[in-house]
Design an enzyme around this catalytic site. Structure first.
Site: not given
Length: 559
Positions: A78, A119-121, A192, A451, A477
């Site tokens: 992202d 990570c995010d998704k 992160c 985002e 985010s």
């Protein structure tokens, strides 16, 4: 074993021959077939260290008597896809990943799955796949990256890099310092460093019981993470033998546990989307509607999990953990303070709505994981706002808003894309008292619900974090902070009120009352609605299909 469908009997002679071509021995034909769905990628810092974790998982599977098979799924960073058209693919990749895992697992009749994510998704995509396929599964989240450091200053990706842009443009730091921060903010592989979306979803996966204790917070480059990966390989073989399936673990109670933990820690607002989508995949989605069929679809499992659960619990749960970006405490420190087991232990002792067992002899640093009776605030970390702009709901990260800003009245400045808003911010056209309105960035309108970390970071970096607000039908985010309201429903592309806002309109955000209102009469709004042109998407390829089939954010942006 399910894999007997491809390896037992005379008729499966060619199947066994092809399996032997992959290196499977005759002896291991009798073993459970375990897929390792790996999202390894050289493009994504959270995933670059996964080759080593694949080996550890594989060792664990074979030690426990299974036969491992590694296959790949896509991964989007992202941070790298942020601020340009690439971000349109981030949220849609969640459903693409779920489809990929489902396809391989069912086509090859695997007995179990280890889902290697970070990570995010990717993590929610794999959770959705696990619920959908419902064969024994466990998730290994690869873990957070190490904290950055420069000139004895602790850094994270958000405060060290994204917000540094605003500080540089504001004249607070030099170009040389900006370049130092750029190089030092992300010093290793891993997700992160703060409680952004990737780490939020890792934490909630652990709360759900879909990953082993401490998996969410153990560093991506630690030997502890390698051991957890090995133990997860062992665990999946045990789950196959005991026939423990995801839907035995992902229940209404465990989903509500995840919501409670999310509120208690002030996680990413994206978790709302992903928990609702997971509930739907697990047959616990409550009432949903789709673009093609506007009739309600009650959960086949009975009472489901909806946005109402978030709203109900948000009035009850106190925030007793406060991590970056809401504080300077990173995932590394949170892990050392006891991590998710410490949070669960506190919730079991103090919150009747939290259903689950406990951990024995859990260490907890009370300076980071406060006792529930001594929270950072009696307000939750996240909240749902309603009003004439968002009759179907919107979300805000309360933990990332200064308490002096809980009631904010401002003047609208409207933009029909993130790029338009960024141009205004870069040219100093946003001032104290403004409410930046970014629309046509929802699931359908974007498409892909981008985002808005770049504009929110620029607001903060320019010193407007407590002086101006931003509202959008897009997403944020997990690193976003400031007076930022997202997921506005209905979105502009569906004719929502956000599409009717004009420059100069007054907008009131009231976190205490959980309201978001446009101070314009209903008569005026009706007149504007008559002149609103129907939305036409210019998307092509995968995004065109996504735009036509995606539901709104209040139902998890499911397709």
């Amino acid at each position: 074993m399910r894999s007997n469908n491809i390896k037992k009997g005379i008729a499966r002679t060619p199947h066994r021959s092809l399996l032997m071509a992959t290196g499977v021995s005759k002896k291991n034909m009798e073993s459970p077939f375990i897929g390792i769905a790996s999202s390894f990628s050289d493009l994504v810092p959270g995933h670059t260290g996964m080759r080593d974790l694949e080996r550890q998982i594989e060792k664990g599977i074979h030690t426990a008597g299974g036969q491992a098979f590694i296959f790949g799924v896509p991964a989007v960073c992202d941070g790298i896809s942020m601020g340009h058209s690439g971000m349109q693919y981030s949220l849609p990749s969640r459903d693409l990943i779920a489809d990929c895992v489902e396809t391989v697992a069912n086509a090859h009749q695997l007995d179990g799955l280890v889902l290697l994510s970070n990570c995010d998704k990717i993590t929610p995509g794999m959770l959705i796949a696990a619920a959908r396929i419902n064969i024994p599964a466990i998730i290994v989240t690869a873990g957070p990256m190490l904290d950055g450091e420069s000139r004895c200053e602790k850094l994270t990706m958000i405060k060290g890099a994204f917000e540094a842009i605003g500080k540089y443009r504001n004249g607070e730091i030099t170009k040389e310092r900006l370049e130092e921060l750029e190089e030092a903010s992300c010093p290793s592989a891993g997700a992160c460093q703060g409680l952004y979306t990737a780490n939020t979803m890792a934490c909630l996966t652990e709360v759900l019981g879909m990953s082993l204790p401490y998996c969410a917070t153990a560093s991506a480059v630690s030997s502890e993470k390698r051991r957890i990966a090995f133990e997860s390989g062992m665990e999946i073989v045990d789950r196959v033998k005991k026939d423990i399936k995801p839907l035995d673990i992902i229940t209404r109670d465990s989903l509500r546990n995840a919501i409670i933990a999310d509120l208690a820690m002030g996680g990413s607002t994206n978790s709302f989307l992903h928990i609702l989508a997971l509930a739907n995949a697990a047959g616990l989605g409550g009432e949903t509607t789709s673009p093609a069929d506007t009739s309600p679809h009650p959960s086949p499992q009975g009472e489901g999990v909806t946005l109402k659960d978030f709203e109900e619990l948000s009035y009850k749960i106190h925030q007793f953990v406060k991590l970056e970006p809401s504080s300077n405490i990173t995932m590394t420190q949170f892990h050392q303070a006891g991590g998710i087991p410490a949070v669960i232990d506190e919730l079991i002792k103090s919150v009747p709505e939290f259903k689950g067992g406990g951990y024995k002899s859990v260490y907890s640093d009370k300076n980071i994981v406060h006792p529930y009776s001594e929270p950072f605030t009696t307000k939750p970390g996240l909240g749902i706002l309603y009003g004439n702009i968002a009759p179907e709901g919107s979300v805000i990260k309360i933990s990332a808003v200064d308490e002096s800003c809980y009631e904010f009245l401002g003047t609208a400045k409207t933009f029909n894309s993130e790029e338009e808003a960024m141009k205004a911010l870069e040219n100093d056209l946003i001032k104290e008292g403004d409410v930046v309105v970014i629309r046509y960035e929802g699931p359908k309108g974007g498409p892909g619900m981008r985002e808005m970390l770049a504009p929110t970071s620029l607001l903060v970096g320019k010193g407007l974090g407590t002086k101006a607000a931003l509202i959008t039908d897009g997403r944020f985010s997990g690193g976003t902070r400031g007076i930022c309201v997202g997921h506005i429903c209905p979105e502009a592309a569906n004719g929502g009120v956000i599409a009717l806002i004009k420059d100069g309109d007054k907008i009131r955000i009231d976190i205490n009352k959980r309201t978001l209102d446009l101070l314009v009469s209903e008569e005026e709004l009706e007149a504007r609605r008559k002149n609103l042109k129907p939305f036409v998407s210019n998307a092509k390829g995968y995004l065109a299909k996504y735009s036509k089939t995606v539901s709104d954010a209040s139902h998890g942006a499911i397709v």
